[in-house]
Structures are given as structure tokens and as C-alpha cells.
Design a protein around this motif. Structure first.
Motif, PDB file in Angstrom:
ATOM      1  N   VAL A   6      -9.960  -1.253   1.836  1.00  0.00           N
ATOM      2  CA  VAL A   6     -10.899  -0.949   0.718  1.00  0.00           C
ATOM      3  C   VAL A   6     -11.275   0.798   1.082  1.00  0.00           C
ATOM      4  N   SER A   7     -12.042   0.966   2.751  1.00  0.00           N
ATOM      5  CA  SER A   7     -12.135   2.207   3.231  1.00  0.00           C
ATOM      6  C   SER A   7     -11.272   3.021   2.890  1.00  0.00           C
ATOM      7  N   ASN A  10      -9.555   3.682  -0.921  1.00  0.00           N
ATOM      8  CA  ASN A  10     -10.487   4.585  -1.212  1.00  0.00           C
ATOM      9  C   ASN A  10     -10.415   5.844  -0.896  1.00  0.00           C
ATOM     10  N   ASP A  11     -10.089   5.541   0.393  1.00  0.00           N
ATOM     11  CA  ASP A  11      -9.633   7.825   1.371  1.00  0.00           C
ATOM     12  C   ASP A  11      -8.351   8.255   0.244  1.00  0.00           C
ATOM     13  N   LEU A  12      -7.671   7.258   0.105  1.00  0.00           N
ATOM     14  CA  LEU A  12      -6.396   7.606  -0.412  1.00  0.00           C
ATOM     15  C   LEU A  12      -6.481   7.497  -1.937  1.00  0.00           C
ATOM     16  N   LEU A  13      -7.666   7.042  -2.687  1.00  0.00           N
ATOM     17  CA  LEU A  13      -7.798   7.658  -3.812  1.00  0.00           C
ATOM     18  C   LEU A  13      -8.821   9.305  -3.821  1.00  0.00           C
ATOM     19  N   GLN A  14      -9.202   9.008  -2.870  1.00  0.00           N
ATOM     20  CA  GLN A  14     -10.235  10.411  -3.283  1.00  0.00           C
ATOM     21  C   GLN A  14      -8.799  11.405  -3.241  1.00  0.00           C
ATOM     22  N   ILE A  59      -7.774  -1.920  -4.781  1.00  0.00           N
ATOM     23  CA  ILE A  59      -9.612  -1.740  -4.234  1.00  0.00           C
ATOM     24  C   ILE A  59     -10.246  -3.111  -4.598  1.00  0.00           C
ATOM     25  N   SER A  60      -9.926  -3.238  -6.320  1.00  0.00           N
ATOM     26  CA  SER A  60     -10.221  -4.216  -6.907  1.00  0.00           C
ATOM     27  C   SER A  60      -9.961  -5.554  -6.644  1.00  0.00           C
ATOM     28  N   GLU A  61      -9.023  -5.555  -6.321  1.00  0.00           N
ATOM     29  CA  GLU A  61      -8.161  -7.096  -6.111  1.00  0.00           C
ATOM     30  C   GLU A  61      -9.047  -7.411  -4.749  1.00  0.00           C
ATOM     31  N   ASP A  65     -15.531  -1.514  -3.955  1.00  0.00           N
ATOM     32  CA  ASP A  65     -15.860  -0.762  -5.553  1.00  0.00           C
ATOM     33  C   ASP A  65     -14.910   1.046  -4.961  1.00  0.00           C
ATOM     34  N   ALA A  66     -14.107   0.856  -5.978  1.00  0.00           N
ATOM     35  CA  ALA A  66     -13.582   2.475  -5.981  1.00  0.00           C
ATOM     36  C   ALA A  66     -14.235   3.637  -6.186  1.00  0.00           C
TER      37      ALA A  66
END
Length: 149
Positions: A6-7, A10-14, A59-61, A65-66
Motif C-alpha cells: 500500500v505504501s 501510494n508513492d506511485l499514485l502521488q 490500494i483499496s483492495e 487509504d489512497a
């Protein structure tokens, strides 16, 4: 592994959010000089939105938290783009350079995420597919940039 996955996602989402914000900096003057790039650019924007949704879903799966923010480095880069464009005589060329710089930074982040071992197999497959798309768009813009040096 789940928290690490997840971490990392989230880095890739940012990074993807940085990419989307960066695309908002592309000025219409670029399309005046390079009208053939408009469809490639639109594809990159659409691709980024799809990547964002895929990352959020992963992330949700994993009950995470995104983090739908951007990175500090990305914000600094966008500010630098504004400053550079204010003093550049050719905003179209400068903008193309910034697109390739941003795409290269995203590629490096994706490669680091894949090399980290922090992603579960399903996430690794999605991230690998996204990396392939990033590399393709980078090559398109890098090749154009090289032709005009």
C-alpha cells in the motif's frame, strides 16, 4: 507485505498525480508548433487518469487509504517549469523538455518500486504494465526532442 504494498502504491499514485498536474502545465503554444503531438498528449492524459484509477483500486483492495496528493519534488518541478517558461524564448521546446524530464522521473520511480520487492504479484503486474506505457510515451517525446536539438 500488505502495508509495504500500500505504501509503495501510494508513492506511485502521488507520482501519477504529479504527472497529471504536470500535463496541466502544457500550454496551447505547443500545439501551434507541434500539432501532431496533440493526440499523443491527449492519450498520455487519458493514460494517467486510467493509471490513477488502477492504483487507487489496488490500494483499496488491500484495505489501504489512497493518498491522492502530489509529491514535494513534483511541486518544485512544476514551479521550476513556470519560472523557466517565463524566461524562455521558445516555450514549446521548453515544455517538451519538461515532459521528457517528468516522464523519465516517473519511469525511475516505477522501476524503483518494482525492484523494491514491496509489491504483491498482482500489483507488480499492474505496475509493470504502467511502466511499459510510461516508457512508450517517454520515447515518443524524447525522439521528438532529439530531432529538434
Amino acid at each position: 507485505m500488505n502495508n509495504q504494498t500500500v505504501s509503495t502504491l501510494n508513492d506511485l499514485l502521488q507520482i501519477t498525480n504529479d504527472r497529471i498536474e504536470g500535463f496541466n502545465k502544457v500550454e496551447d503554444k505547443v500545439w501551434e508548433k507541434y500539432p501532431n503531438l496533440k493526440s499523443d498528449y491527449n492519450n498520455m492524459v487519458d493514460q494517467s487518469q486510467k493509471m490513477r484509477l488502477e492504483l487507487k483500486s489496488l490500494i483499496s483492495e488491500r484495505n489501504g487509504d489512497a493518498d491522492d496528493s502530489t509529491t514535494v519534488a513534483g511541486g518544485l518541478h512544476r514551479t521550476w517549469i513556470d519560472v523557466k517558461n517565463a524566461f524562455s524564448s521558445d516555450n514549446a521546446e521548453s515544455t517538451l523538455e519538461n515532459v521528457t524530464f517528468g516522464e523519465n522521473a516517473a519511469i525511475q520511480a516505477y522501476e524503483k518500486a518494482l525492484d523494491s520487492g514491496d509489491l504483491c504479484p498482482e500489483s507488480s503486474r499492474v505496475v509493470q504494465d504502467q511502466l511499459h506505457s510510461l516508457k512508450a510515451s517517454y520515447e515518443k517525446f524524447k525522439n521528438l526532442e532529439n530531432r529538434h536539438d
